[in-house]
Design an enzyme around this catalytic site. Structure first.
Site, PDB file in Angstrom:
ATOM      1  NE  ARG A  87      32.130   6.220  42.540  1.00 55.50           N
ATOM      2  CZ  ARG A  87      32.866   5.443  43.332  1.00 55.50           C
ATOM      3  NH1 ARG A  87      33.156   4.200  42.961  1.00 55.50           N
ATOM      4  NH2 ARG A  87      33.309   5.882  44.492  1.00 55.50           N
ATOM      5  CG  HIS A  90      30.366  -0.621  43.950  1.00 57.94           C
ATOM      6  ND1 HIS A  90      29.828   0.613  43.718  1.00 57.94           N
ATOM      7  CD2 HIS A  90      31.660  -0.391  44.309  1.00 57.94           C
ATOM      8  CE1 HIS A  90      30.742   1.552  43.929  1.00 57.94           C
ATOM      9  NE2 HIS A  90      31.873   0.964  44.287  1.00 57.94           N
TER      10      HIS A  90
HETATM   11  C1  OXD Z   1      35.429   3.431  46.487  1.00 60.75           C
HETATM   12  C2  OXD Z   1      34.556   2.381  45.949  1.00 60.75           C
HETATM   13  O1  OXD Z   1      35.266   4.600  46.144  1.00 60.75           O
HETATM   14  O2  OXD Z   1      34.622   1.239  46.459  1.00 60.75           O
HETATM   15  O3  OXD Z   1      36.309   3.084  47.298  1.00 60.75           O
HETATM   16  O4  OXD Z   1      33.792   2.610  45.032  1.00 60.75           O
END
Ligand code: OXD
Length: 309
Positions: A224, A272
């Protein structure tokens, strides 16, 4: 049985088809067309708006469309007592491991330098890489971090792993707790973050962590954005202490157009995509949890709300 699909990032048609083949009687609704809120028993979600899930009085389970569940816990007004489950999925795990391996090998085999040579029309060999002397530090040895650790070990990298509490993974030198982190970082040429996002892990890749890495270390974040302190990473890159970074996740997504990461010569960014959810791959486990929740049985991969992962 009725499931409500809530996501701006995933295609509902794929999930409707995949889940429909597992549960032909399931009614699949897509937010904002929720119909009668009292009929919604299951929510399949990615980044639901705050307060939204509270509107469904008969929810039996909230199912994340990703491996992470932090996007659900951002809602401080969740319906109390409704179990929350995350995905543990072969495709997601494999994609995430591949991303980390890509980041490690790209830097280890000096691909950016060879690409620059190609652009300059220059035939220039560089010293061979020494894999046995390029330890990789993995933050988080859960299902995904553990998979990446095993695969990097199989490639011949010495792999170290760090977790909050003690954990063992075969072939991986394991460290835990704040002191373990400092002890591990000192020898890592690469640092790849797979941690869940919690109050304890926010900002873990900040000035102190970066300073504890050896000069020239390479940072990969596919967990993250909140794990990284952007200004500290930029300062460490600019000073030359950190050799480069590959970043898939950001504090705000999409990444702001004027963010310095976009144009930083030592930063590779991706939008992402390290692990994208594949509807056909996750449908069996989502269906199994819907069956279980409907029958009042324990769910698979239910998260602990106290730990938020
Ligand atoms: C997940 C993401 O949590 O792709 O799977 O960030």
């Amino acid at each position: 049985m009725t499931v409500l699909f809530i996501s701006k990032d995933d295609d509902p048609a794929d999930h409707r088809a995949a889940l429909g083949s597992e549960l032909p009687d399931l009614e699949f609704r897509v937010w904002p067309d929720a119909g009668d809120p009292a009929e919604v028993e299951f929510a399949l979600v990615w980044k639901p708006e705050r307060g939204l899930l509270r509107q469904f009085p008969n929810l039996k389970a909230i199912i994340s469309l990703g491996a992470g569940v932090d996007h659900i816990f951002l809602d401080t007004d969740l319906p109390p007592g409704v179990p929350i489950v995350r995905l543990v999925d072969r495709s997601l795990t494999a994609q995430m491991s591949e991303y980390a391996i890509l980041g490690v090998l790209r830097h280890h085999r000096m691909l950016p330098l060879y690409e620059a040579s190609q652009r300059a029309g220059e035939w220039k060999k560089r010293p061979p890489p020494d894999t046995e002397r390029a330890p990789v530090g993995i933050l988080g040895l859960g299902v995904i971090g553990g998979d990446a650790a095993r695969k990097l070990t199989a490639l011949g990298f010495p792999v170290r792993g760090w977790t909050r509490t003690p954990r063992e993974v075969e072939g991986v030198e394991c460290f835990h707790g704040p002191e373990g982190l400092t002890a591990m970082l000192g020898s890592c040429c690469f640092l790849a973050c797979f941690l869940p996002m919690t109050d304890d892990t926010a900002g873990i890749i900040g000035a102190a962590t970066l300073a504890a890495l050896p000069r020239g270390a390479y940072v990969i974040n596919l967990a993250r954005g909140g794990h990284v302190v952007d200004q500290d990473l930029l300062a460490a890159l600019d000073s030359g202490h950190i050799g480069g970074a590959m970043l898939d996740v950001f504090h705000r997504e999409p990444l702001a157009v004027d963010h310095p990461f976009w144009s930083h010569p030592k930063v590779t960014i991706t939008p992402h995509i390290a692990g994208l959810t594949v509807a056909s791959s996750i449908a069996p486990q989502v269906a199994e949890n819907i069956r279980r929740a409907g029958a009042g049985q324990p769910l698979i991969n239910q998260v602990d709300p106290a730990q938020e992962y």
